[in-house]
Design an enzyme around this catalytic site. Sequence first.
Site, PDB file in Angstrom:
ATOM      1  N   ASN A   7      74.297  48.926  59.929  1.00  0.00           N
ATOM      2  CA  ASN A   7      73.928  50.605  61.140  1.00  0.00           C
ATOM      3  C   ASN A   7      73.529  50.769  59.292  1.00  0.00           C
ATOM      4  O   ASN A   7      74.136  50.720  58.095  1.00  0.00           O
ATOM      5  CB  ASN A   7      75.936  51.123  60.844  1.00  0.00           C
ATOM      6  N   LYS A   9      71.915  53.782  58.334  1.00  0.00           N
ATOM      7  CA  LYS A   9      71.979  55.168  58.746  1.00  0.00           C
ATOM      8  C   LYS A   9      71.402  55.929  57.480  1.00  0.00           C
ATOM      9  O   LYS A   9      70.753  55.774  58.076  1.00  0.00           O
ATOM     10  CB  LYS A   9      73.626  55.299  56.781  1.00  0.00           C
ATOM     11  N   HIS A  92      81.239  57.428  64.411  1.00  0.00           N
ATOM     12  CA  HIS A  92      81.196  56.880  62.948  1.00  0.00           C
ATOM     13  C   HIS A  92      82.115  58.247  62.286  1.00  0.00           C
ATOM     14  O   HIS A  92      81.744  59.140  62.340  1.00  0.00           O
ATOM     15  CB  HIS A  92      80.238  56.337  62.668  1.00  0.00           C
ATOM     16  N   GLU A  94      81.138  58.891  59.312  1.00  0.00           N
ATOM     17  CA  GLU A  94      80.734  59.830  58.835  1.00  0.00           C
ATOM     18  C   GLU A  94      80.110  60.767  59.689  1.00  0.00           C
ATOM     19  O   GLU A  94      79.638  62.170  59.421  1.00  0.00           O
ATOM     20  CB  GLU A  94      79.101  59.634  58.377  1.00  0.00           C
ATOM     21  N   GLU A 163      87.020  51.023  61.632  1.00  0.00           N
ATOM     22  CA  GLU A 163      86.885  51.267  60.127  1.00  0.00           C
ATOM     23  C   GLU A 163      87.346  52.450  59.020  1.00  0.00           C
ATOM     24  O   GLU A 163      87.233  53.113  59.105  1.00  0.00           O
ATOM     25  CB  GLU A 163      85.815  51.897  59.842  1.00  0.00           C
ATOM     26  N   GLY A 169      81.834  52.093  51.842  1.00  0.00           N
ATOM     27  CA  GLY A 169      81.153  52.406  50.654  1.00  0.00           C
ATOM     28  C   GLY A 169      81.312  52.853  49.795  1.00  0.00           C
ATOM     29  O   GLY A 169      81.151  53.058  48.852  1.00  0.00           O
ATOM     30  N   SER A 209      82.855  47.643  53.705  1.00  0.00           N
ATOM     31  CA  SER A 209      82.354  47.112  52.492  1.00  0.00           C
ATOM     32  C   SER A 209      82.464  45.778  52.854  1.00  0.00           C
ATOM     33  O   SER A 209      83.295  44.720  51.701  1.00  0.00           O
ATOM     34  CB  SER A 209      83.422  47.306  51.116  1.00  0.00           C
ATOM     35  N   GLY A 230      77.012  48.490  56.931  1.00  0.00           N
ATOM     36  CA  GLY A 230      76.494  49.958  56.215  1.00  0.00           C
ATOM     37  C   GLY A 230      76.340  49.487  55.212  1.00  0.00           C
ATOM     38  O   GLY A 230      74.681  48.855  55.603  1.00  0.00           O
TER      39      GLY A 230
HETATM   40  P1  PGA Z   1      79.263  49.964  54.307  1.00  0.00           P
HETATM   41  O1  PGA Z   1      79.565  51.048  55.459  1.00  0.00           O
HETATM   42  O2  PGA Z   1      79.670  48.310  54.294  1.00  0.00           O
HETATM   43  O3  PGA Z   1      78.584  50.568  53.701  1.00  0.00           O
HETATM   44  O4  PGA Z   1      80.457  50.560  53.734  1.00  0.00           O
HETATM   45  C1  PGA Z   1      80.535  50.456  56.896  1.00  0.00           C
HETATM   46  C2  PGA Z   1      80.291  51.654  58.288  1.00  0.00           C
HETATM   47  O5  PGA Z   1      80.491  52.422  57.791  1.00  0.00           O
HETATM   48  O6  PGA Z   1      79.758  51.136  59.019  1.00  0.00           O
END
Ligand code: PGA
Length: 246
Positions: A7, A9, A92, A94, A163, A169, A209, A230
């Site tokens: 992803n 983003k 998601h 976000e 998640e 993140g 992460s 991500g």
């Molecule tokens: P990240 O994001 O790997 O940057 O922690 C994962 C996600 O939100 O899918």
Amino acid sequence: MKLIVANWKAYIATAKEAERLVKKITQIKIKKGIAVVVCPPFVFLDAVKKKMGRAIRLGAQDVFWKESGPYTGAITADMLRGLGVQTVIIGHSERRQHFFESDAIVRKKVDMALAGGFDVIVCVGEQEREDKKAIPESVGEQVRAALAGISKGALARITIAYEPIWAIGTGVSDTPNDALSAAIYIKKVAGEMFGSAQAAMLKVLYGGSVDARNIRDFVFQEGIDGVLVGRASTDKEEFSKMLASL
Ligand code: PGA
């Protein structure tokens, strides 16, 4: 089949960057039993599609819940299909946080994505885990809201990405054991809704992460069907290392 979802983003700003990234991924030999889905920003779907070859699937980070019409800025299922998208991510955290997507909106998007013939990845996850031992009820509520009323047969096209928001993140991932507990819990909730035979078809990913140090711990955990990555998926060297390590 284990699923690795990249992803991107909004980390990528130019088509050149997107092309470089996908080119690097196509150079890695993807092992049998591993499927890779790349989800670039909408505006780079076409550029990525042209460079990605057959070994990778194309995914989108969202889809609008109406078919067409006066919806400024919306990206519809038809538009995505026309670009060769096979998979869409919905709900998601976000999107829920910064774009105010409610469970009801997520539910409508699931319907639209299923009707559009896509494989659907629905993201769920708790804000904080207060009781370290228990998977919060809010995760179950999100799963129930996203799946309520869908046909049993559609379950085979749905993947839930667990998640935990505190792990996204942050560089602090969940433990494979706790992610497994969440996957078991999610399948139990689906089992209560659709019966255990149908729920067994539901795939559950872990996201938050995931990087080159821990990807194997999640992907090879029995009961977890793969990972959603991500930030690390937008680092050419890191993501190549991750795929090569599987
Ligand atoms: P990240 O994001 O790997 O940057 O922690 C994962 C996600 O939100 O899918």
